[in-house]
Design a protein around this motif. Structure first.
Motif, PDB file in Angstrom:
ATOM      1  N   ALA A 126       0.836  -1.189  -0.163  1.00  0.00           N
ATOM      2  CA  ALA A 126       0.001   0.143  -0.014  1.00  0.00           C
ATOM      3  C   ALA A 126       0.874   1.262   0.108  1.00  0.00           C
ATOM      4  N   GLY A 127       0.577   2.112  -0.786  1.00  0.00           N
ATOM      5  CA  GLY A 127       1.323   3.401  -0.844  1.00  0.00           C
ATOM      6  C   GLY A 127       2.474   3.408  -1.854  1.00  0.00           C
ATOM      7  N   ASP A 128       2.884   2.346  -2.376  1.00  0.00           N
ATOM      8  CA  ASP A 128       4.075   2.122  -3.375  1.00  0.00           C
ATOM      9  C   ASP A 128       3.523   2.893  -4.685  1.00  0.00           C
TER      10      ASP A 128
ATOM     11  N   LYS B 253      -3.410   0.992  -3.936  1.00  0.00           N
ATOM     12  CA  LYS B 253      -4.461   1.295  -2.897  1.00  0.00           C
ATOM     13  C   LYS B 253      -4.063   0.648  -1.570  1.00  0.00           C
ATOM     14  N   ASN B 254      -4.615   1.242  -0.389  1.00  0.00           N
ATOM     15  CA  ASN B 254      -4.400   0.355   0.792  1.00  0.00           C
ATOM     16  C   ASN B 254      -5.361  -0.784   0.966  1.00  0.00           C
ATOM     17  N   TYR B 255      -5.247  -1.655   1.765  1.00  0.00           N
ATOM     18  CA  TYR B 255      -6.018  -2.783   2.322  1.00  0.00           C
ATOM     19  C   TYR B 255      -7.355  -2.449   2.028  1.00  0.00           C
TER      20      TYR B 255
ATOM     21  N   SER C 281       0.216  -6.544  -6.950  1.00  0.00           N
ATOM     22  CA  SER C 281       1.161  -7.548  -7.383  1.00  0.00           C
ATOM     23  C   SER C 281       0.560  -8.808  -7.895  1.00  0.00           C
ATOM     24  N   THR C 282      -0.485  -8.462  -8.680  1.00  0.00           N
ATOM     25  CA  THR C 282      -1.261  -9.825  -9.070  1.00  0.00           C
ATOM     26  C   THR C 282      -1.357  -9.471 -10.715  1.00  0.00           C
TER      27      THR C 282
ATOM     28  N   ALA D 284      -6.913  -1.678  -8.134  1.00  0.00           N
ATOM     29  CA  ALA D 284      -5.573  -1.761  -7.408  1.00  0.00           C
ATOM     30  C   ALA D 284      -4.882  -0.445  -7.145  1.00  0.00           C
ATOM     31  N   TRP D 285      -5.003   0.340  -8.221  1.00  0.00           N
ATOM     32  CA  TRP D 285      -4.458   1.628  -8.155  1.00  0.00           C
ATOM     33  C   TRP D 285      -5.017   2.705  -8.374  1.00  0.00           C
TER      34      TRP D 285
END
Length: 117
Positions: free
Chosen positions: A29-31, A43-45, A52-53, A67-68
């Motif tokens: 999260a935050g990368d 995005k956060n949990y 990464s999928t 995800a982003w």
């Protein structure tokens, strides 16, 4: 009377690009990553796992927005992904557990005397 029209919001531009997205990297999260000079943030949990999928490459896949988030654009070259130094393969050490026979109580077998005919 006309309603006011909101001005379009444009994403901020930076000259420093985060690392380029890599399909083999693990993101938290935050990368932040760069794809085609656009900056995306993982995005956060509970959405982090998708960063990464496969199938969630930011800006290009059908479901990337799960995800982003698009954070803005950048004009520089993406920073190379850091490469971890190789580590030695783990050494497997056999563990031999002591083998002990189970201890059982002595067994008493009754003996009967032969019966005369």
């Amino acid at each position: 009377v006309t309603a006011p029209v909101a001005a379009p919001v444009s994403a901020p531009t930076s000259s420093n690009c985060p690392p380029a997205f890599s399909a083999t990297a693990t993101y938290l999260a935050g990368d932040e990553v760069t794809v085609a000079n656009k900056i995306y943030k993982c995005k956060n949990y509970p959405y982090t796992g998708w960063c990464s999928t496969g199938g969630y490459e930011p800006g290009t896949s059908l479901n990337w927005q799960d995800a982003w988030t698009l954070e803005g654009t950048c004009s520089g070259q993406p920073v190379a992904q850091p490469v971890a130094p190789p580590t030695a393969a783990p050494v497997m050490v056999p563990v031999i557990a002591p083998v002990t026979a189970p201890v059982a109580a002595p067994v008493t077998v009754p003996v009967t005397a032969p019966v005369a005919a």
